[in-house]
Design a protein around this motif. Structure first.
Motif, PDB file in Angstrom:
ATOM      1  N   VAL A 295       0.894  -1.075  -0.033  1.00  0.00           N
ATOM      2  CA  VAL A 295       0.064  -0.064  -0.008  1.00  0.00           C
ATOM      3  C   VAL A 295       0.868   1.280  -0.069  1.00  0.00           C
ATOM      4  O   VAL A 295       1.766   1.483   0.652  1.00  0.00           O
ATOM      5  CB  VAL A 295      -0.876  -0.050   1.171  1.00  0.00           C
TER       6      VAL A 295
ATOM      7  N   ALA B  11      -8.427   1.673   0.149  1.00  0.00           N
ATOM      8  CA  ALA B  11      -7.356   1.749  -1.092  1.00  0.00           C
ATOM      9  C   ALA B  11      -7.690   0.951  -2.155  1.00  0.00           C
ATOM     10  O   ALA B  11      -8.673  -0.009  -2.077  1.00  0.00           O
ATOM     11  CB  ALA B  11      -6.202   0.767  -0.360  1.00  0.00           C
TER      12      ALA B  11
ATOM     13  N   ASP C 257      -6.964   8.692   1.618  1.00  0.00           N
ATOM     14  CA  ASP C 257      -7.288   9.073   3.169  1.00  0.00           C
ATOM     15  C   ASP C 257      -8.501   9.866   3.214  1.00  0.00           C
ATOM     16  O   ASP C 257      -9.046   9.451   4.233  1.00  0.00           O
ATOM     17  CB  ASP C 257      -5.902   9.769   3.540  1.00  0.00           C
TER      18      ASP C 257
ATOM     19  N   ALA D  62      -4.741   2.850   6.785  1.00  0.00           N
ATOM     20  CA  ALA D  62      -4.471   2.225   5.481  1.00  0.00           C
ATOM     21  C   ALA D  62      -4.283   0.653   5.766  1.00  0.00           C
ATOM     22  O   ALA D  62      -4.800  -0.172   5.106  1.00  0.00           O
ATOM     23  CB  ALA D  62      -3.281   2.767   4.605  1.00  0.00           C
TER      24      ALA D  62
ATOM     25  N   GLU E 150      -6.581  -2.510   4.733  1.00  0.00           N
ATOM     26  CA  GLU E 150      -6.134  -3.636   4.130  1.00  0.00           C
ATOM     27  C   GLU E 150      -6.129  -4.791   4.704  1.00  0.00           C
ATOM     28  O   GLU E 150      -6.442  -5.954   4.244  1.00  0.00           O
ATOM     29  CB  GLU E 150      -4.759  -3.094   3.487  1.00  0.00           C
TER      30      GLU E 150
ATOM     31  N   TRP F 221      -3.655   4.248  -1.364  1.00  0.00           N
ATOM     32  CA  TRP F 221      -4.303   4.737  -0.246  1.00  0.00           C
ATOM     33  C   TRP F 221      -5.070   6.116  -0.530  1.00  0.00           C
ATOM     34  O   TRP F 221      -4.211   6.972  -0.808  1.00  0.00           O
ATOM     35  CB  TRP F 221      -3.693   4.704   1.104  1.00  0.00           C
TER      36      TRP F 221
END
Ligand code: ADP
Ligand code: MG
Ligand code: ZN
Length: 489
Positions: free
Chosen positions: A223, A267, A262, A235, A239, A260
């Motif tokens: 990521v 993601a 935010d 993140a 994930e 990612w």
């Protein structure tokens, strides 16, 4: 032991790759200045623009900074390392390749340890490698909806170190704490500002999940694109959940790179394994091997500053403060420097740590100020503390003086003189105030004398009020007690 991070019977395995920009004066392979916020493309030359025929020359300072990091984490400096070309095309990379290190990096091994919680449980993460490389330029995407991008090549050739961990991190929170610790080390070494929001530190997070307790690692994804430590934590949390629920529903993880977002807290897959790039690494023909002699290695080792843990231990011994205080004060090098500068002028370690940890840090945090340049210099802080220590001002008034110092930038002495804030420790003066309070409170005095002891605090308050808060409270307590005992007889 801390609790394991397990979701639906699966545990995550995380490895981080961090790029840290080194704060050298010039770039890694040319003499262009390293500076942030300069006009786009103003800090470039044929070498960092990748013009044909231009040749790189290695910056010694960048090597020294990288060595400092390797030594600080207990890694091994390879005495003969090699630069390699990592070939790929992107508009921010005019040469068409990045000069990096591949199979013979400058540093290998080493560890980073950090506290997992207040009880002091430690986590140790092993490092795989630390190598030197150059940064690429930066694409700017205007947000006016226009269909074009701009490129700023000032960042091309800025020196980076890449710090790669073994897959030793077991939760998003651990990843966060690892990054905080890494930042601290970089800052103590003064080789990187480690400001992730400004892109001076960048983190790619590799993560897989496996049935809790299993030996074998699962298939990982990578990521990218987080711009804060908390962003990395979020993140990873996302994930890990995605992978876990995919596996639980019978799916399989595809090795891939994700970006990612935010803002949207999710993601998305950028490329899968099939699209993975082949960088066609080969030794950089324009540079000779990087050879470090033992003498240089020793000198670099000798120049390492005292790092946070060692400094904290010394603070406990030298200034007689609790471990907790020493931990807070040494969290940032600048703060520890500030404390030590105060302690050059002042001799009560605990009084100083209290004031710095509460009053000073409160203002620093509110203003997001840089403590090393803060207007209330350590000398001024020490002066105020001396007034408290000598009893000339009470703690309460000291807070007022402190507030005034913050606003006006003037010294404690000036403020005390102007406002006549000096605490009064004169018996006669305090005695008069006590007499007055006793005379004006006949009822309450009688109640006190017939056993209502709790009224004592009330009388103290009245005397303090009578003296505009200037009387020395300890003396008020003592003299008042004497007077009342006399009356009771
Ligand atoms: P790549 O060749 O894909 O870059 P590396 O072996 O260089 O992979 O490792 C990159 C990072 O990924 C390292 O930090 C490593 O610890 C981590 N890593 C490797 N395998 C796994 C895995 N199965 N799960 C989680 N992290 C992993
Ligand atoms: Mg890698
Ligand atoms: Zn240049």
């Amino acid at each position: 032991m801390t609790e394991k991070y397990i979701i639906d019977g699966y545990e995550p395995v995380i490895g981080l790759e961090v790029h840290a920009q080194l704060t050298t004066y010039s770039k890694i392979f040319c003499g262009c200045k390293v500076e942030y916020g300069a006009p786009p493309n103003s800090l470039t030359c044929p070498v960092c623009l990748g013009l044909p025929g231009a040749l790189p020359t290695l910056n010694k300072k960048a090597v020294e900074y990288a060595m400092k990091m390797i030594l600080a984490v207990g890694g091994t400096v390879r005495l003969r390392s090699l630069f390699a070309r990592k070939n790929y095309f992107y508009p921010d990379l005019p040469k068409g390749y990045q000069i990096s290190q591949y199979d013979r990096p400058l540093g290998e091994g080493g560890i980073i340890s950090f506290k997992l919680n207040k009880n002091g449980t430690y986590k140790t993460v092993r490092l795989k490698r630390i190598h030197l490389e150059e940064d690429a330029g930066k694409l700017l995407h205007p947000e006016d909806g226009e269909n074009y991008s701009r490129v700023d090549l000032n960042r091309c050739g800025v020196p980076l170190i890449e710090i790669v961990t073994e897959p030793d991190i077991s939760s998003p929170q651990e990843a966060y704490r690892y990054l905080v610790k890494l930042k601290q080390i970089l800052q103590y070494l003064e080789i990187c500002t480690a400001d992730m929001e400004k892109g001076h530190l960048r983190c790619d997070a590799n993560v897989s999940v496996r049935p809790a307790g299993a030996e074998q690692l699962g298939i990982k994804t990578e990521v990218k694109n987080m711009n804060s430590f908390k962003g990395v934590e979020r993140a990873l949390t996302f994930e890990i959940e995605r992978q876990t629920s995919l596996l639980k529903s019978g799916g399989i993880i595809e090795q891939s790179t994700l970006l990612w977002d935010d803002k949207r807290q999710r993601a998305e897959v950028m490329r899968s394994k099939e699209e993975a790039q082949d960088y066609r690494y080969f030794p950089e023909p324009d540079l000779v091997n990087l050879v470090i002699d033992n003498d240089w290695l020793d000198r670099t080792r000798g120049s390492l500053p005292e790092l946070a843990e060692t400094r904290a231990r010394r603070f406990v011994e030298q200034y007689h403060i609790p471990e907790y205080d020493a931990g807070v004060l040494t969290e940032y090098r600048e703060l520890a420097d500030y404390y030590e500068a105060v302690m050059k002028e002042f001799d009560n370690g605990k009084v100083a740590s209290n004031w710095i940890m509460t009053e000073l840090l409160k203002v620093i945090n509110e203003e997001k100020a840089d403590i090393s340049e803060f207007r209330l210099r350590p000398m001024m802080m020490a002066e105020l503390l001396k007034y408290i220590q000598s009893g000339e001002v009470s703690g309460k008034i000291a807070k007022e003086i402190f507030a005034e110092m913050i606003i006006s930038g003037r010294s404690a002495g000036e403020i005390i003189k102007e406002k006549r804030l000096v605490q009064i420790s004169d018996d006669t003066f305090i005695g008069h105030a006590i007499d007055k309070v006793i005379a004006e409170n006949e009822d309450n005095i009688n109640k006190y004398l017939s056993g209502k002891n709790r009224l004592f605090g009330y009388f103290v308050g009245q005397v303090m009020k009578e003296t505009d808060g200037k009387a020395n409270p300890e003396m008020v307590n003592k003299l008042l007690k004497e007077k009342l005992d006399e009356l009771a007889r």
